[in-house]
Design a protein around this motif. Structure first.
Motif, PDB file in Angstrom:
ATOM      1  N   PHE A 144      13.533  12.240  31.490  1.00 26.20           N
ATOM      2  CA  PHE A 144      13.383  12.649  32.888  1.00 26.20           C
ATOM      3  C   PHE A 144      14.460  12.063  33.795  1.00 26.20           C
ATOM      4  N   ASN A 145      15.178  11.050  33.318  1.00 29.08           N
ATOM      5  CA  ASN A 145      16.256  10.448  34.107  1.00 29.08           C
ATOM      6  C   ASN A 145      17.619  11.063  33.815  1.00 29.08           C
ATOM      7  N   ALA A 146      17.669  12.033  32.917  1.00 31.66           N
ATOM      8  CA  ALA A 146      18.944  12.670  32.592  1.00 31.66           C
ATOM      9  C   ALA A 146      19.468  13.469  33.782  1.00 31.66           C
ATOM     10  N   GLY A 147      20.788  13.586  33.865  1.00 34.61           N
ATOM     11  CA  GLY A 147      21.384  14.463  34.873  1.00 34.61           C
ATOM     12  C   GLY A 147      21.439  13.853  36.259  1.00 34.61           C
ATOM     13  N   GLN A 148      21.299  14.719  37.252  1.00 37.71           N
ATOM     14  CA  GLN A 148      21.452  14.303  38.642  1.00 37.71           C
ATOM     15  C   GLN A 148      20.360  14.910  39.506  1.00 37.71           C
ATOM     16  N   LEU A 149      20.196  14.345  40.684  1.00 40.71           N
ATOM     17  CA  LEU A 149      19.151  14.798  41.585  1.00 40.71           C
ATOM     18  C   LEU A 149      19.391  16.237  42.036  1.00 40.71           C
ATOM     19  N   TYR A 150      18.312  16.986  42.096  1.00 30.60           N
ATOM     20  CA  TYR A 150      18.356  18.345  42.631  1.00 30.60           C
ATOM     21  C   TYR A 150      18.495  18.258  44.147  1.00 30.60           C
ATOM     22  N   THR A 151      19.448  19.004  44.695  1.00 28.82           N
ATOM     23  CA  THR A 151      19.735  18.939  46.128  1.00 28.82           C
ATOM     24  C   THR A 151      19.788  20.334  46.739  1.00 28.82           C
ATOM     25  N   LYS A 152      19.790  20.384  48.046  1.00 30.05           N
ATOM     26  CA  LYS A 152      19.934  21.649  48.753  1.00 30.05           C
ATOM     27  C   LYS A 152      21.282  22.280  48.431  1.00 30.05           C
ATOM     28  N   GLU A 153      22.289  21.456  48.191  1.00 29.20           N
ATOM     29  CA  GLU A 153      23.624  21.971  47.888  1.00 29.20           C
ATOM     30  C   GLU A 153      23.630  22.781  46.590  1.00 29.20           C
ATOM     31  N   ILE A 154      22.979  22.262  45.545  1.00 30.72           N
ATOM     32  CA  ILE A 154      22.951  23.022  44.292  1.00 30.72           C
ATOM     33  C   ILE A 154      22.066  24.250  44.442  1.00 30.72           C
ATOM     34  N   GLU A 155      20.987  24.128  45.215  1.00 33.26           N
ATOM     35  CA  GLU A 155      20.131  25.290  45.451  1.00 33.26           C
ATOM     36  C   GLU A 155      20.893  26.384  46.193  1.00 33.26           C
ATOM     37  N   ASP A 156      21.669  25.991  47.202  1.00 29.58           N
ATOM     38  CA  ASP A 156      22.483  26.963  47.941  1.00 29.58           C
ATOM     39  C   ASP A 156      23.495  27.636  47.024  1.00 29.58           C
ATOM     40  N   GLN A 157      24.085  26.854  46.103  1.00 29.54           N
ATOM     41  CA  GLN A 157      25.059  27.424  45.174  1.00 29.54           C
ATOM     42  C   GLN A 157      24.405  28.452  44.253  1.00 29.54           C
ATOM     43  N   ILE A 158      23.202  28.140  43.776  1.00 29.18           N
ATOM     44  CA  ILE A 158      22.481  29.076  42.910  1.00 29.18           C
ATOM     45  C   ILE A 158      22.185  30.376  43.657  1.00 29.18           C
ATOM     46  N   ILE A 159      21.727  30.258  44.895  1.00 26.92           N
ATOM     47  CA  ILE A 159      21.416  31.446  45.687  1.00 26.92           C
ATOM     48  C   ILE A 159      22.680  32.273  45.927  1.00 26.92           C
ATOM     49  N   GLN A 160      23.779  31.605  46.209  1.00 24.82           N
ATOM     50  CA  GLN A 160      25.044  32.324  46.408  1.00 24.82           C
ATOM     51  C   GLN A 160      25.450  33.067  45.144  1.00 24.82           C
ATOM     52  N   ASP A 161      25.328  32.407  43.999  1.00 19.92           N
ATOM     53  CA  ASP A 161      25.693  33.052  42.730  1.00 19.92           C
ATOM     54  C   ASP A 161      24.766  34.232  42.428  1.00 19.92           C
ATOM     55  N   LEU A 162      23.491  34.083  42.715  1.00 21.51           N
ATOM     56  CA  LEU A 162      22.536  35.161  42.474  1.00 21.51           C
ATOM     57  C   LEU A 162      22.789  36.374  43.363  1.00 21.51           C
ATOM     58  N   SER A 163      23.435  36.167  44.480  1.00 23.68           N
ATOM     59  CA  SER A 163      23.670  37.266  45.425  1.00 23.68           C
ATOM     60  C   SER A 163      24.647  38.305  44.900  1.00 23.68           C
TER      61      SER A 163
END
Length: 215
Positions: free
Chosen positions: A90-109
């Protein structure tokens, strides 16, 4: 016989097989259990660190069409030979942020992207992140983008699970369910690793009638 009873029967057969006997420790404990059984104490609020291990836009392997896939960190099923074993922590990787969420939404568009896939790790033990993202996709795109989710839980377990699990399930279109079982591994299967796993059409399924999205 229920689905879970069938799975336990398969595992019991494996554990008592001649092959399994060669894998026993000096304490005579079988080492071929293929996954841990889920229980009611497995709750996102107790385990999730709200982290993701990877985000892969514009790929084709985690469901139909061009997809954006996010791999959430942490899983308790501990499936033998898990494809993503490195992110069971559960400690792998990095914190989920609004920035990555915004990037995902942009890519999905992009019009050529069919949808989002949420996997891991275990999304249903990271519902804080998974629900936030799934709700954002519904707010931005409605039903024009589909959401696939992969889980070690079975569909039936999720229907009887905690409220956050049921809410995430309701936001998704397709569920690939069940733990990966190495003795049912089949490289010929589409979008899943072992034959016990199902690809379920969530919008047309119910507790009494499971509709497969793909055989």
């Amino acid at each position: 016989m229920s689905r879970e009873e069938k799975l336990r029967t398969i595992i019991s057969t494996i554990d008592n097989s001649e092959y399994s006997a060669t894998k026993k420790t000096t304490n005579n404990k079988c080492m071929m259990r293929t996954f841990k059984e889920a229980n009611d104490t497995w709750l996102a609020e107790a385990y999730s660190k709200k982290k993701y291990a990877d985000y892969k836009p514009f790929q084709f392997v985690d469901g139909e069409g061009v997809r954006c896939s996010i791999y959430l960190s942490g899983c308790l099923f501990a499936c033998k030979e898990c494809f993503n074993e490195s992110i069971q922590n559960f400690n792998a990787g990095q914190l989920y942020t609004k920035e990555i969420e915004d990037q995902i939404i942009q890519d999905l568009s992009n019009s050529y992207v069919q949808g989002l896939t949420i996997l891991g790790g275990e999304p249903f033990l990271n519902t804080q992140v998974a629900k936030s993202l799934a709700k954002r996709v519904r707010d931005e795109f409605g039903s024009t983008k589909d959401i696939w989710v992969y889980s070690g839980y079975t569909y039936e377990q999720l229907l009887n699970g905690s409220e956050d699990k049921k809410e995430l399930l309701s936001l998704c279109d397709v569920l690939v369910d069940g733990p990966f079982m190495i003795f049912l591994k089949d490289l010929g299967l589409r979008f899943r690793g072992s034959s016990n796993q199902r690809i379920i059409d969530l919008k047309n399924s119910s507790k009494d009638n499971v509709v497969l999205y793909l055989e």
